[in-house]
Design a protein around this motif. Structure first.
Motif, short mmCIF file in Angstrom:
data_model
loop_
_atom_site.label_atom_id
_atom_site.label_comp_id
_atom_site.label_asym_id
_atom_site.label_seq_id
_atom_site.Cartn_x
_atom_site.Cartn_y
_atom_site.Cartn_z
N MET A 1 41.64 -12.09 18.41
CA MET A 1 40.48 -11.26 18.78
C MET A 1 40.65 -10.74 20.20
SD MET A 1 36.43 -12.20 18.66
CE MET A 1 36.26 -12.38 16.91
N SER B 1 31.44 -9.39 18.90
CA SER B 1 31.06 -10.58 18.13
C SER B 1 29.77 -11.19 18.69
CB SER B 1 32.20 -11.59 18.18
OG SER B 1 31.72 -12.88 17.94
N GLU B 2 29.71 -11.25 20.01
CA GLU B 2 28.52 -11.83 20.65
C GLU B 2 27.28 -10.98 20.37
OE1 GLU B 2 29.43 -13.32 24.42
OE2 GLU B 2 27.38 -13.82 24.94
N ILE C 1 20.63 -12.98 14.60
CA ILE C 1 19.76 -14.16 14.66
C ILE C 1 18.36 -13.77 15.14
CG2 ILE C 1 19.39 -16.30 15.95
CD1 ILE C 1 22.34 -16.90 15.60
N ALA D 1 24.93 -14.49 10.13
CA ALA D 1 25.49 -14.23 11.46
C ALA D 1 26.82 -14.95 11.64
CB ALA D 1 24.49 -14.69 12.53
N PHE D 2 26.89 -16.16 11.08
CA PHE D 2 28.13 -16.93 11.17
C PHE D 2 29.26 -16.20 10.47
CE2 PHE D 2 31.10 -20.33 10.55
CZ PHE D 2 30.85 -21.23 11.57
N VAL E 1 31.86 -15.02 13.41
CA VAL E 1 32.72 -16.13 13.84
C VAL E 1 34.18 -15.98 13.39
CG1 VAL E 1 33.09 -18.61 13.71
CG2 VAL E 1 30.82 -17.72 14.18
N PRO E 2 34.46 -15.64 12.12
CA PRO E 2 35.89 -15.49 11.77
C PRO E 2 36.51 -14.27 12.46
CG PRO E 2 34.51 -15.73 9.81
CD PRO E 2 33.59 -15.47 10.94
N ASP E 3 37.81 -14.29 12.60
CA ASP E 3 38.52 -13.23 13.32
C ASP E 3 38.76 -12.05 12.38
OD1 ASP E 3 39.85 -11.84 15.19
OD2 ASP E 3 41.64 -13.10 15.21
N VAL F 1 21.08 -17.27 9.91
CA VAL F 1 22.11 -17.92 10.73
C VAL F 1 23.44 -17.95 9.97
CG1 VAL F 1 22.79 -20.09 11.81
CG2 VAL F 1 20.47 -19.27 12.08
N GLN G 1 35.51 -9.66 21.25
CA GLN G 1 34.68 -10.80 21.66
C GLN G 1 33.29 -10.35 22.06
OE1 GLN G 1 36.63 -13.35 24.51
NE2 GLN G 1 38.61 -13.08 23.50
N TYR H 1 26.10 -11.52 16.60
CA TYR H 1 25.37 -12.72 16.19
C TYR H 1 24.02 -12.83 16.89
CZ TYR H 1 26.53 -15.86 20.19
OH TYR H 1 26.62 -16.45 21.41
N GLN H 2 23.97 -12.33 18.15
CA GLN H 2 22.67 -12.41 18.84
C GLN H 2 21.62 -11.54 18.16
OE1 GLN H 2 23.34 -11.73 23.00
NE2 GLN H 2 24.06 -13.81 23.33
#
Lengths: 106, 192
Positions: free
Chosen positions: A1, A9-10, A17, A48-49, A53-55, A45, A6, A13-14
């Motif tokens: 990644m 990704s942040e 959620i 979002a995961f 989370v996975p690349d 959740v 990165q 998920y923010q």
């Protein structure tokens, strides 16, 4: 990644959620079911995961480009230089004493 | 954010913090929850009033409890704990509080209590010989136990319930409370 991935990704998920928190709280309160709120939020959740989370390939759209390797090393070997120059700027009196001891032994 | 485990950790931490805020919001909504309870407790009968060999008084009581506690349930309510207590003062103790009966209500559908004849589940024994002719305050209290947040209390007092001025005679049915049916025909099952 990569670095852009990165960051992405942040953000993913923010927002996922937070949006699910809002939806699940409102629907739980309006329909009068705490259980419904927890189920919806848990699903959010999990989603979002899976998203962030996975690349995944979309996190690798901006690969870093490195400078081409030069023919001789840019800096001398740090271990070697310490041994040959014990009184350089970074060495302390302790390390100087150590070198002295070593020299006596030799 | 460079590895799978790091991202999973960051996501779950964020999710946990958000969930904590949701729980706080949920308990705030309980402040705006309006309740309207309808409660009545009467002393149906004094089955026995006797003195024990250790010098203390004991009363066997039966109550009529009618209560509608459905409005105590909000979306954030896990269960209700309802209990009936006798409160009175004696020369020995300024305030005696004796729990007589309780019930856990887990669903709103079960929150209407219609109990025409319920005996005390826990013994009413005084510290001394003061129960004759005593005016007792019967209090029905409840704890509203939430899924998340603050425990709430409520109570209704039924003051000055008079106990008889003399001990009941011992001649009637010594095994009274172990029998399936009371001597006036009420079934024990109805008094759970």
């Amino acid at each position: 990644m990569d670095f852009e991935g990165q960051k992405l990704s942040e953000i993913f998920y923010q927002y996922t959620i937070l949006i699910f928190a809002l939806i699940s709280f409102l629907s739980g309160y309006i329909l009068g079911s705490y259980r419904l709120m927890m189920m919806l939020y848990g699903a959010g959740v999990a989603l979002a995961f899976v998203i962030s989370v996975p690349d995944w390939p979309y996190f690798n759209q901006h690969p870093l480009t490195w400078l081409p390797a030069s023919s001789r090393p840019a800096t001398p070997d740090p271990v070697k230089s310490k041994r040959t120059e014990p009184n350089s700027a970074s060495t302390t009196t302790l390390s100087a004493a150590k070198t002295k001891k070593k020299n006596r032994k030799g | 954010m460079h590895s799978f485990v790091y991202r999973a950790n960051a996501l779950l931490t964020f999710a946990g913090t958000t969930l904590a805020f949701m729980a706080i919001l949920a308990t705030i909504t309980d402040v705006f929850h309006k309740t309207d309870t309808d409660v009545s407790v009467k002393l149906a009968r004094v089955e026995r009033l006797q003195f024990l060999k250790n010098g203390n008084d004991e009363a066997y009581l039966a109550f009529e409890i009618n209560a509608d506690l459905r409005t105590l349930f909000s979306w954030n309510t896990k269960q209700l704990f309802v209990f009936l207590a006798a409160e009175y003062s004696t020369p020995q103790n300024q305030l005696n509080q004796v729990s007589l009966w309780d019930r856990i209500i887990e669903h709103e559908d079960d929150a209407v209590l219609k109990l025409p004849y319920v005996r005390n589940k826990y013994k009413l024994i005084d510290q001394g010989r003061n129960l004759r002719g005593k005016a007792v305050n019967l209090t029905l209290s409840w704890n509203i136990m939430p899924v998340s947040g603050r425990l709430q209390w409520g109570r209704v007092v039924f003051p000055d319930v008079q106990l008889p001025s003399e001990y009941t005679s011992m001649d009637h049915s010594p095994n009274f409370r172990t029998m399936g049916v009371g001597h006036d025909g009420f079934e024990r099952a109805a008094t759970l």
